[in-house]
Design a protein around this motif. Structure first.
Motif, PDB file in Angstrom:
ATOM      1  N   SER A 129      24.298  59.102  34.092  1.00 10.38           N
ATOM      2  CA  SER A 129      25.724  59.258  34.438  1.00 10.38           C
ATOM      3  C   SER A 129      26.055  59.926  35.693  1.00 10.38           C
ATOM      4  O   SER A 129      27.108  59.299  36.284  1.00 10.38           O
ATOM      5  CB  SER A 129      26.360  59.672  33.233  1.00 10.38           C
ATOM      6  OG  SER A 129      26.133  60.924  33.049  1.00 10.38           O
ATOM      7  N   CYS A 141      24.704  52.045  31.004  1.00  8.65           N
ATOM      8  CA  CYS A 141      25.439  53.313  31.130  1.00  8.65           C
ATOM      9  C   CYS A 141      26.932  53.043  31.034  1.00  8.65           C
ATOM     10  O   CYS A 141      27.573  53.620  30.164  1.00  8.65           O
ATOM     11  CB  CYS A 141      25.072  54.188  32.551  1.00  8.65           C
ATOM     12  SG  CYS A 141      26.105  55.509  32.532  1.00  8.65           S
ATOM     13  N   TYR A 172      29.251  54.312  27.805  1.00  8.61           N
ATOM     14  CA  TYR A 172      30.640  55.025  28.040  1.00  8.61           C
ATOM     15  C   TYR A 172      31.695  54.306  27.610  1.00  8.61           C
ATOM     16  O   TYR A 172      33.001  54.960  27.170  1.00  8.61           O
ATOM     17  CB  TYR A 172      30.612  55.683  29.093  1.00  8.61           C
ATOM     18  CG  TYR A 172      29.761  56.851  29.512  1.00  8.61           C
ATOM     19  CD1 TYR A 172      30.262  58.242  28.966  1.00  8.61           C
ATOM     20  CD2 TYR A 172      28.563  56.657  29.812  1.00  8.61           C
ATOM     21  CE1 TYR A 172      29.641  59.282  29.153  1.00  8.61           C
ATOM     22  CE2 TYR A 172      27.830  57.910  29.872  1.00  8.61           C
ATOM     23  CZ  TYR A 172      28.187  59.271  29.505  1.00  8.61           C
ATOM     24  OH  TYR A 172      27.542  60.411  29.529  1.00  8.61           O
TER      25      TYR A 172
END
Length: 162
Positions: free
Chosen positions: A124, A153, A157
């Motif tokens: 991240s 990623c 998220y």
């Protein structure tokens, strides 16, 4: 179980390399250092004493110098870490991502596995850095978001923001 090789790549390469690359952008100039300090001084996920530190230039300058010394060092070190990260990401994308336990919704309840969380959180810093960011980091972030590991990623998220 998480394959040993994947653990090795995440712990020994991805985590350290992404931090080096991220901090290399923020610790480069007085302007980017001030940008980073401002983020730390105002971020809600930073505890009160750390916010105080980053509101005190005489203190945060020394801390940022130590961070640079330990994690960034020089351009050659950053380049070497970038090359290691590229190779590790390619291996993770080829051999692990998209296969259990490296899938977004792998658990019986539809949630993520620890392996999926680890990949998303460790990559991240170069996929989802805080705003504002230096222009060179924005360019690098765009490139990482276009890769399989970057898309993984972002999906993690988006589905699991906490």
């Amino acid at each position: 179980a998480i394959p040993e090789r994947a653990v090795e790549l995440l712990e020994s390469v991805v985590g350290p390399a992404t931090r080096t690359i991220y901090y290399s952008h923020y610790l480069r100039t007085a302007e980017t250092r001030a940008m980073f300090a401002q983020q730390c001084a105002t971020a809600s996920n930073v505890n009160a004493w750390q916010r105080w530190v980053f509101k005190t230039p005489a203190v945060y300058d020394k801390i940022l110098d130590k961070m640079h010394e330990g994690m960034v060092r020089d351009d050659a070190f950053v380049s070497a870490e970038r090359a290691k990260l590229e190779a590790a990401a390619a291996e993770l994308e080829r051999d692990f991502l998209g296969k259990p336990p490296f899938v977004v919704d792998a658990l019986p309840d539809g949630g993520p596995t620890a392996a999926a969380i680890a990949v998303a959180s460790l990559i991240s810093p170069v996929v989802r850095p805080f705003e504002p960011m230096p222009p060179a980091l924005r360019d690098e972030t765009t490139a990482w978001r276009d890769r399989k590991i970057g898309k993984f990623c972002l999906e993690m998220y988006e589905k699991y923001p906490h």
